[in-house]
Design a protein around this motif. Structure first.
Motif, PDB file in Angstrom:
ATOM      1  N   MET A  14       0.833  -1.198   0.000  1.00  0.00           N
ATOM      2  CA  MET A  14       0.000   0.000   0.000  1.00  0.00           C
ATOM      3  C   MET A  14       0.870   1.252   0.000  1.00  0.00           C
ATOM      4  SD  MET A  14      -2.865   1.278   2.769  1.00  0.00           S
ATOM      5  CE  MET A  14      -1.628   1.922   3.900  1.00  0.00           C
ATOM      6  N   THR A  15       0.461   2.256  -0.752  1.00  0.00           N
ATOM      7  CA  THR A  15       1.155   3.534  -0.799  1.00  0.00           C
ATOM      8  C   THR A  15       0.213   4.618  -0.295  1.00  0.00           C
ATOM      9  OG1 THR A  15       2.484   2.831  -2.694  1.00  0.00           O
ATOM     10  CG2 THR A  15       2.354   5.194  -2.267  1.00  0.00           C
ATOM     11  N   ARG A  16       0.734   5.460   0.585  1.00  0.00           N
ATOM     12  CA  ARG A  16      -0.082   6.526   1.193  1.00  0.00           C
ATOM     13  C   ARG A  16       0.337   7.878   0.634  1.00  0.00           C
ATOM     14  NH1 ARG A  16      -2.070   7.126   7.358  1.00  0.00           N
ATOM     15  NH2 ARG A  16      -3.612   5.735   6.432  1.00  0.00           N
ATOM     16  N   ILE A  17      -0.610   8.549  -0.035  1.00  0.00           N
ATOM     17  CA  ILE A  17      -0.404   9.890  -0.579  1.00  0.00           C
ATOM     18  C   ILE A  17      -1.273  10.862   0.220  1.00  0.00           C
ATOM     19  CG2 ILE A  17      -0.551  11.353  -2.612  1.00  0.00           C
ATOM     20  CD1 ILE A  17       1.444   9.071  -2.931  1.00  0.00           C
ATOM     21  N   LEU A  18      -0.661  11.895   0.768  1.00  0.00           N
ATOM     22  CA  LEU A  18      -1.407  12.901   1.513  1.00  0.00           C
ATOM     23  C   LEU A  18      -1.539  14.144   0.634  1.00  0.00           C
ATOM     24  CD1 LEU A  18      -1.067  13.615   5.281  1.00  0.00           C
ATOM     25  CD2 LEU A  18      -1.330  15.522   3.679  1.00  0.00           C
ATOM     26  N   HIS A  19      -2.767  14.600   0.456  1.00  0.00           N
ATOM     27  CA  HIS A  19      -3.070  15.687  -0.483  1.00  0.00           C
ATOM     28  C   HIS A  19      -3.472  16.944   0.283  1.00  0.00           C
ATOM     29  CE1 HIS A  19      -5.930  17.271  -3.867  1.00  0.00           C
ATOM     30  NE2 HIS A  19      -4.807  17.955  -3.818  1.00  0.00           N
ATOM     31  N   LEU A  20      -2.606  17.960   0.205  1.00  0.00           N
ATOM     32  CA  LEU A  20      -2.899  19.277   0.760  1.00  0.00           C
ATOM     33  C   LEU A  20      -3.120  20.246  -0.391  1.00  0.00           C
ATOM     34  CD1 LEU A  20      -0.036  19.658   3.417  1.00  0.00           C
ATOM     35  CD2 LEU A  20      -2.441  19.152   3.907  1.00  0.00           C
ATOM     36  N   SER A  21      -3.952  21.244  -0.159  1.00  0.00           N
ATOM     37  CA  SER A  21      -4.124  22.283  -1.175  1.00  0.00           C
ATOM     38  C   SER A  21      -4.573  23.574  -0.519  1.00  0.00           C
ATOM     39  CB  SER A  21      -5.160  21.853  -2.226  1.00  0.00           C
ATOM     40  OG  SER A  21      -5.062  22.657  -3.389  1.00  0.00           O
ATOM     41  N   ASP A  22      -4.288  24.696  -1.188  1.00  0.00           N
ATOM     42  CA  ASP A  22      -4.830  25.994  -0.807  1.00  0.00           C
ATOM     43  C   ASP A  22      -4.520  26.337   0.652  1.00  0.00           C
ATOM     44  OD1 ASP A  22      -6.819  26.937  -3.232  1.00  0.00           O
ATOM     45  OD2 ASP A  22      -6.605  24.774  -3.105  1.00  0.00           O
ATOM     46  N   LEU A  23      -3.222  26.354   0.964  1.00  0.00           N
ATOM     47  CA  LEU A  23      -2.778  26.712   2.310  1.00  0.00           C
ATOM     48  C   LEU A  23      -2.949  28.207   2.579  1.00  0.00           C
ATOM     49  CD1 LEU A  23       0.450  24.546   2.227  1.00  0.00           C
ATOM     50  CD2 LEU A  23      -1.574  24.067   3.596  1.00  0.00           C
ATOM     51  N   HIS A  24      -2.719  29.035   1.577  1.00  0.00           N
ATOM     52  CA  HIS A  24      -2.955  30.479   1.648  1.00  0.00           C
ATOM     53  C   HIS A  24      -2.221  31.139   2.816  1.00  0.00           C
ATOM     54  CE1 HIS A  24      -5.927  31.258  -1.577  1.00  0.00           C
ATOM     55  NE2 HIS A  24      -6.241  29.981  -1.405  1.00  0.00           N
ATOM     56  N   PHE A  25      -0.934  30.828   2.969  1.00  0.00           N
ATOM     57  CA  PHE A  25      -0.168  31.524   4.005  1.00  0.00           C
ATOM     58  C   PHE A  25      -0.162  33.021   3.707  1.00  0.00           C
ATOM     59  CE2 PHE A  25       1.468  27.327   5.076  1.00  0.00           C
ATOM     60  CZ  PHE A  25       1.463  27.414   6.460  1.00  0.00           C
ATOM     61  N   GLY A  26      -0.389  33.794   4.730  1.00  0.00           N
ATOM     62  CA  GLY A  26      -0.666  35.218   4.602  1.00  0.00           C
ATOM     63  C   GLY A  26      -2.117  35.503   4.902  1.00  0.00           C
ATOM     64  N   PHE A  27      -2.955  34.496   4.759  1.00  0.00           N
ATOM     65  CA  PHE A  27      -4.363  34.573   5.135  1.00  0.00           C
ATOM     66  C   PHE A  27      -4.781  33.230   5.716  1.00  0.00           C
ATOM     67  CE2 PHE A  27      -8.978  35.311   3.761  1.00  0.00           C
ATOM     68  CZ  PHE A  27      -9.216  36.218   4.777  1.00  0.00           C
ATOM     69  N   GLU A  28      -3.862  32.632   6.479  1.00  0.00           N
ATOM     70  CA  GLU A  28      -4.090  31.297   7.008  1.00  0.00           C
ATOM     71  C   GLU A  28      -4.823  31.340   8.346  1.00  0.00           C
ATOM     72  OE1 GLU A  28      -0.144  32.430   8.954  1.00  0.00           O
ATOM     73  OE2 GLU A  28      -1.328  32.950   7.176  1.00  0.00           O
ATOM     74  N   ARG A  29      -5.471  30.245   8.659  1.00  0.00           N
ATOM     75  CA  ARG A  29      -6.116  30.076   9.967  1.00  0.00           C
ATOM     76  C   ARG A  29      -5.018  29.716  10.971  1.00  0.00           C
ATOM     77  NH1 ARG A  29     -10.779  25.479  10.893  1.00  0.00           N
ATOM     78  NH2 ARG A  29     -11.101  25.762  13.148  1.00  0.00           N
ATOM     79  N   LYS A  30      -4.510  30.724  11.636  1.00  0.00           N
ATOM     80  CA  LYS A  30      -3.265  30.586  12.398  1.00  0.00           C
ATOM     81  C   LYS A  30      -3.342  29.509  13.473  1.00  0.00           C
ATOM     82  CE  LYS A  30      -1.673  35.313  11.563  1.00  0.00           C
ATOM     83  NZ  LYS A  30      -2.683  35.560  10.512  1.00  0.00           N
ATOM     84  N   GLN A  31      -4.468  29.391  14.136  1.00  0.00           N
ATOM     85  CA  GLN A  31      -4.577  28.422  15.230  1.00  0.00           C
ATOM     86  C   GLN A  31      -4.617  26.980  14.732  1.00  0.00           C
ATOM     87  OE1 GLN A  31      -6.861  30.555  14.237  1.00  0.00           O
ATOM     88  NE2 GLN A  31      -8.969  29.818  14.502  1.00  0.00           N
ATOM     89  N   LEU A  32      -4.756  26.800  13.398  1.00  0.00           N
ATOM     90  CA  LEU A  32      -4.818  25.442  12.852  1.00  0.00           C
ATOM     91  C   LEU A  32      -3.482  24.988  12.278  1.00  0.00           C
ATOM     92  CD1 LEU A  32      -7.052  23.257  12.500  1.00  0.00           C
ATOM     93  CD2 LEU A  32      -7.283  24.048  10.131  1.00  0.00           C
ATOM     94  N   VAL A  33      -2.514  25.890  12.150  1.00  0.00           N
ATOM     95  CA  VAL A  33      -1.244  25.523  11.522  1.00  0.00           C
ATOM     96  C   VAL A  33      -0.547  24.417  12.310  1.00  0.00           C
ATOM     97  CG1 VAL A  33       1.049  26.335  10.857  1.00  0.00           C
ATOM     98  CG2 VAL A  33      -0.952  27.791  10.475  1.00  0.00           C
ATOM     99  N   GLY A  34      -0.425  24.585  13.619  1.00  0.00           N
ATOM    100  CA  GLY A  34       0.225  23.569  14.441  1.00  0.00           C
ATOM    101  C   GLY A  34      -0.493  22.231  14.413  1.00  0.00           C
TER     102      GLY A  34
END
Length: 281
Positions: free
Chosen positions: A1-21
């Motif tokens: 099995m291969t695990r691919i994690l898909h992130l998109s649209d991080l928008h640093f500069g307008f990010e939800r700061k409390q969710l970054v960690g």
């Protein structure tokens, strides 16, 4: 099995700061074989935003590949946008705008779908699609990763990227099995599966992982566990009015018949993950 994690649209500069960690901790805890980021790492393509994005990506313990999004070129600095649009991206993230990575039995082809001469609409360049097709591995699960979707629901009023229909048809015929995209801030697999003319490709349109836009009702990302012709997707969702991520929702798919079929899932994919996706923003 291969695990691919898909992130998109991080928008640093307008990010939800409390969710970054919490996002970073969860990404590392999930131990992906490859993390794929499909664009809009920044909100306005500014150097300070890129520093935040690069710092975040550097802390991911798994291998990472990324492609740019339309927000990753400067919006207001017109000379830079038209003459050297990817300078900040290349310096902070990678000089390779269309990387290819192998992870186990999975090959992922990044495609730069950004058109610096438009604010929002993307473009799929024939030479890039030809390059993907030439590199397909008949023994692997072949994935294309790009910011702009190649197909979208009729009610979405963002313009489809130029050459998207032809590109989707060509890649389906050639043997691409999965397409990862972002841009709309609205997760979808099943609604598109019901209307697409190309069921050979499972289109996974990501929600936004970190954007703090008022109309986005939740942040989320997806994990794809690929085992031959079988696929399980975990959706990790963090509602805007709650702290952190909920337990994942599971979706199961199979392409054993030659086309993708949805099997059992925890919940149906519902519209309304964002209030703004159905009008141009």
């Amino acid at each position: 099995m291969t695990r691919i994690l898909h992130l998109s649209d991080l928008h640093f500069g307008f990010e939800r700061k409390q969710l970054v960690g919490p996002l970073l901790a969860l990404v590392n805890r999930l131990r992906a074989d490859l993390v794929v980021v499909t664009g809009d790492l920044t909100h306005r393509g500014r150097p300070g935003e890129y520093r935040k994005a690069a710092e975040f990506l550097d802390q991911i313990t798994a291998p990472v590949m990324a492609v740019p999004g339309n927000h990753d070129v400067p919006l207001y600095n017109i000379p830079v946008r038209f003459l050297i649009p990817y300078r900040n991206y290349e310096q902070a993230i990678s000089p390779d705008l269309s990387p290819t990575r192998q992870a186990g039995d999975v090959r992922v082809f990044g495609v730069n779908s950004v058109d610096p001469f438009t604010v929002q609409r993307g473009v799929l360049r024939p030479k890039d699609i030809t390059g993907v097709i030439a590199g397909l591995d008949p023994l692997a699960t072949n994935i294309v990763a790009l910011h702009h979707p190649m197909e979208q629901l009729p009610q979405v009023d963002k313009e489809l990227a130029r050459n998207a229909p032809q590109s989707l048809a060509s890649m389906a015929q050639a043997g691409v099995q999965i397409a990862l995209s972002g841009h709309l801030h609205l997760y979808d697999t099943d609604m598109l599966m019901a209307v697409t003319a190309y069921p050979e490709i499972l289109q996974v349109q990501a929600g936004t992982a970190l954007c703090d836009r008022a109309g986005d009702l939740q942040n989320e990302f997806a994990v794809l566990d690929i085992n031959g012709t079988e696929l399980t997707i975990e959706r990790h969702i963090a509602p805007m009015d709650q702290q952190g991520f909920q337990p994942p929702l599971l979706q199961h798919y199979s392409r054993a018949s030659g086309v993708w079929v949805a099997l059992d899932r925890d919940t149906e994919t519902l519209p309304g993950a964002t209030e703004t996706v159905f009008r141009t923003a």
